[in-house]
Design a protein around this motif. Structure first.
Motif, PDB file in Angstrom:
ATOM      1  N   GLY A  32      56.658  40.398  47.674  1.00 11.58           N
ATOM      2  CA  GLY A  32      55.944  39.769  46.557  1.00 11.58           C
ATOM      3  C   GLY A  32      54.491  39.476  46.884  1.00 11.58           C
ATOM      4  N   LEU A  33      54.260  38.915  48.062  1.00 13.24           N
ATOM      5  CA  LEU A  33      52.888  38.603  48.457  1.00 13.24           C
ATOM      6  C   LEU A  33      52.065  39.867  48.682  1.00 13.24           C
ATOM      7  CD1 LEU A  33      53.469  35.583  50.851  1.00 13.24           C
ATOM      8  CD2 LEU A  33      52.596  35.546  48.506  1.00 13.24           C
ATOM      9  N   THR A  34      52.697  40.911  49.212  1.00 13.71           N
ATOM     10  CA  THR A  34      52.002  42.189  49.377  1.00 13.71           C
ATOM     11  C   THR A  34      51.607  42.753  48.017  1.00 13.71           C
ATOM     12  OG1 THR A  34      53.248  42.623  51.392  1.00 13.71           O
ATOM     13  CG2 THR A  34      52.189  44.506  50.336  1.00 13.71           C
ATOM     14  N   GLY A  35      52.503  42.647  47.063  1.00 16.72           N
ATOM     15  CA  GLY A  35      52.191  43.104  45.711  1.00 16.72           C
ATOM     16  C   GLY A  35      51.025  42.341  45.099  1.00 16.72           C
ATOM     17  N   VAL A  36      50.990  41.038  45.338  1.00 17.28           N
ATOM     18  CA  VAL A  36      49.880  40.219  44.822  1.00 17.28           C
ATOM     19  C   VAL A  36      48.561  40.674  45.428  1.00 17.28           C
ATOM     20  CG1 VAL A  36      48.880  37.899  44.853  1.00 17.28           C
ATOM     21  CG2 VAL A  36      51.299  38.205  44.312  1.00 17.28           C
ATOM     22  N   VAL A  37      48.550  40.880  46.733  1.00 17.60           N
ATOM     23  CA  VAL A  37      47.317  41.294  47.410  1.00 17.60           C
ATOM     24  C   VAL A  37      46.865  42.667  46.916  1.00 17.60           C
ATOM     25  CG1 VAL A  37      46.361  41.981  49.640  1.00 17.60           C
ATOM     26  CG2 VAL A  37      47.677  39.876  49.449  1.00 17.60           C
ATOM     27  N   LEU A  38      47.785  43.614  46.831  1.00 17.45           N
ATOM     28  CA  LEU A  38      47.424  44.959  46.369  1.00 17.45           C
ATOM     29  C   LEU A  38      46.922  44.929  44.927  1.00 17.45           C
ATOM     30  CD1 LEU A  38      50.301  47.095  47.912  1.00 17.45           C
ATOM     31  CD2 LEU A  38      47.932  46.914  48.682  1.00 17.45           C
ATOM     32  N   GLU A  39      47.574  44.151  44.097  1.00 16.32           N
ATOM     33  CA  GLU A  39      47.156  44.048  42.696  1.00 16.32           C
ATOM     34  C   GLU A  39      45.753  43.451  42.600  1.00 16.32           C
ATOM     35  OE1 GLU A  39      48.130  44.542  38.609  1.00 16.32           O
ATOM     36  OE2 GLU A  39      49.308  45.069  40.359  1.00 16.32           O
ATOM     37  N   ALA A  40      45.477  42.437  43.409  1.00 14.87           N
ATOM     38  CA  ALA A  40      44.166  41.787  43.352  1.00 14.87           C
ATOM     39  C   ALA A  40      43.066  42.695  43.888  1.00 14.87           C
ATOM     40  CB  ALA A  40      44.199  40.490  44.153  1.00 14.87           C
ATOM     41  N   VAL A  41      43.395  43.528  44.861  1.00 13.43           N
ATOM     42  CA  VAL A  41      42.378  44.389  45.472  1.00 13.43           C
ATOM     43  C   VAL A  41      42.114  45.630  44.617  1.00 13.43           C
ATOM     44  CG1 VAL A  41      41.920  45.877  47.457  1.00 13.43           C
ATOM     45  CG2 VAL A  41      42.815  43.588  47.809  1.00 13.43           C
ATOM     46  N   TRP A  42      43.155  46.251  44.110  1.00  9.49           N
ATOM     47  CA  TRP A  42      42.996  47.550  43.450  1.00  9.49           C
ATOM     48  C   TRP A  42      42.703  47.477  41.962  1.00  9.49           C
ATOM     49  CZ3 TRP A  42      47.600  50.321  46.208  1.00  9.49           C
ATOM     50  CH2 TRP A  42      47.195  50.655  47.501  1.00  9.49           C
ATOM     51  N   ARG A  43      43.175  46.455  41.278  1.00  9.52           N
ATOM     52  CA  ARG A  43      42.918  46.372  39.835  1.00  9.52           C
ATOM     53  C   ARG A  43      41.558  45.748  39.600  1.00  9.52           C
ATOM     54  NH1 ARG A  43      47.378  44.556  35.874  1.00  9.52           N
ATOM     55  NH2 ARG A  43      45.761  45.275  34.499  1.00  9.52           N
ATOM     56  N   GLU A  44      40.771  46.402  38.809  1.00  5.74           N
ATOM     57  CA  GLU A  44      39.420  45.921  38.557  1.00  5.74           C
ATOM     58  C   GLU A  44      39.322  45.072  37.295  1.00  5.74           C
ATOM     59  OE1 GLU A  44      36.853  49.266  38.529  1.00  5.74           O
ATOM     60  OE2 GLU A  44      37.432  49.895  40.545  1.00  5.74           O
ATOM     61  N   ASN A  45      40.279  45.177  36.409  1.00  3.50           N
ATOM     62  CA  ASN A  45      40.180  44.478  35.138  1.00  3.50           C
ATOM     63  C   ASN A  45      40.994  43.188  35.101  1.00  3.50           C
ATOM     64  OD1 ASN A  45      42.651  45.674  35.192  1.00  3.50           O
ATOM     65  ND2 ASN A  45      42.564  46.517  33.137  1.00  3.50           N
ATOM     66  N   VAL A  46      41.212  42.565  36.250  1.00  2.00           N
ATOM     67  CA  VAL A  46      41.925  41.294  36.292  1.00  2.00           C
ATOM     68  C   VAL A  46      40.953  40.184  35.901  1.00  2.00           C
ATOM     69  CG1 VAL A  46      43.165  39.665  37.757  1.00  2.00           C
ATOM     70  CG2 VAL A  46      43.482  42.109  38.084  1.00  2.00           C
ATOM     71  N   VAL A  47      41.322  39.441  34.870  1.00  2.00           N
ATOM     72  CA  VAL A  47      40.480  38.337  34.419  1.00  2.00           C
ATOM     73  C   VAL A  47      40.757  37.135  35.310  1.00  2.00           C
ATOM     74  CG1 VAL A  47      39.966  36.850  32.469  1.00  2.00           C
ATOM     75  CG2 VAL A  47      40.606  39.224  32.084  1.00  2.00           C
ATOM     76  N   TRP A  48      39.714  36.469  35.742  1.00  2.00           N
ATOM     77  CA  TRP A  48      39.816  35.295  36.601  1.00  2.00           C
ATOM     78  C   TRP A  48      40.652  35.605  37.833  1.00  2.00           C
ATOM     79  CZ3 TRP A  48      40.835  30.501  33.036  1.00  2.00           C
ATOM     80  CH2 TRP A  48      39.766  30.352  32.170  1.00  2.00           C
ATOM     81  N   ARG A  49      40.220  36.561  38.583  1.00  2.00           N
ATOM     82  CA  ARG A  49      40.969  37.063  39.750  1.00  2.00           C
ATOM     83  C   ARG A  49      41.434  35.949  40.693  1.00  2.00           C
ATOM     84  NH1 ARG A  49      40.497  42.515  41.906  1.00  2.00           N
ATOM     85  NH2 ARG A  49      38.928  42.661  40.320  1.00  2.00           N
ATOM     86  N   PRO A  50      40.570  35.010  41.115  1.00  2.00           N
ATOM     87  CA  PRO A  50      41.060  33.972  42.045  1.00  2.00           C
ATOM     88  C   PRO A  50      42.176  33.121  41.451  1.00  2.00           C
ATOM     89  CG  PRO A  50      38.665  33.973  41.978  1.00  2.00           C
ATOM     90  CD  PRO A  50      39.128  34.895  40.897  1.00  2.00           C
ATOM     91  N   VAL A  51      42.065  32.792  40.184  1.00  2.00           N
ATOM     92  CA  VAL A  51      43.098  31.990  39.536  1.00  2.00           C
ATOM     93  C   VAL A  51      44.397  32.785  39.448  1.00  2.00           C
ATOM     94  CG1 VAL A  51      43.745  30.818  37.399  1.00  2.00           C
ATOM     95  CG2 VAL A  51      41.406  30.669  38.247  1.00  2.00           C
ATOM     96  N   ALA A  52      44.301  34.048  39.107  1.00  2.00           N
ATOM     97  CA  ALA A  52      45.487  34.892  39.012  1.00  2.00           C
ATOM     98  C   ALA A  52      46.171  35.035  40.368  1.00  2.00           C
ATOM     99  CB  ALA A  52      45.107  36.268  38.460  1.00  2.00           C
ATOM    100  N   VAL A  53      45.387  35.178  41.430  1.00  2.00           N
ATOM    101  CA  VAL A  53      45.963  35.315  42.772  1.00  2.00           C
ATOM    102  C   VAL A  53      46.649  34.025  43.192  1.00  2.00           C
ATOM    103  CG1 VAL A  53      45.394  35.612  45.209  1.00  2.00           C
ATOM    104  CG2 VAL A  53      44.425  37.150  43.512  1.00  2.00           C
ATOM    105  N   VAL A  54      45.994  32.905  42.994  1.00  2.00           N
ATOM    106  CA  VAL A  54      46.603  31.620  43.372  1.00  2.00           C
ATOM    107  C   VAL A  54      47.886  31.386  42.584  1.00  2.00           C
ATOM    108  CG1 VAL A  54      46.275  29.109  43.252  1.00  2.00           C
ATOM    109  CG2 VAL A  54      44.457  30.566  44.141  1.00  2.00           C
ATOM    110  N   PHE A  55      47.871  31.664  41.315  1.00  2.00           N
ATOM    111  CA  PHE A  55      49.058  31.482  40.485  1.00  2.00           C
ATOM    112  C   PHE A  55      50.195  32.397  40.939  1.00  2.00           C
ATOM    113  CE2 PHE A  55      51.502  32.253  36.529  1.00  2.00           C
ATOM    114  CZ  PHE A  55      51.942  30.948  36.326  1.00  2.00           C
TER     115      PHE A  55
END
Length: 64
Positions: A32-55
């Motif tokens: 799960g945590l690996t998926g979060v990291v990969l999603e945060a690094v590779w997706r460019e259209n994530v709104v409020w990236r830090p908030v999404a990662v923390v959540f």
């Protein structure tokens, strides 16, 4: 203050009869945590990236 509250929640005893944490639980958390990291690094259209990662990390930790 918040740190003390979180520490008290983390150290709260488990309910009686609760199953013990086993390797597959830790493996699921790692996936799960690996998926979060990969999603945060590779997706460019994530709104409020830090908030999404923390959540997302918080949700992964709740699965324990």
């Amino acid at each position: 203050m918040l740190r003390e509250d979180l520490r008290s929640l983390w150290s709260e005893p488990r309910p009686p009869g609760a199953p013990a944490r086993v390797r597959r639980d830790w493996a699921l958390l790692a996936v799960g945590l690996t998926g979060v990291v990969l999603e945060a690094v590779w997706r460019e259209n994530v709104v409020w990236r830090p908030v999404a990662v923390v959540f997302a990390v918080w949700l992964c930790l709740l699965s324990l």
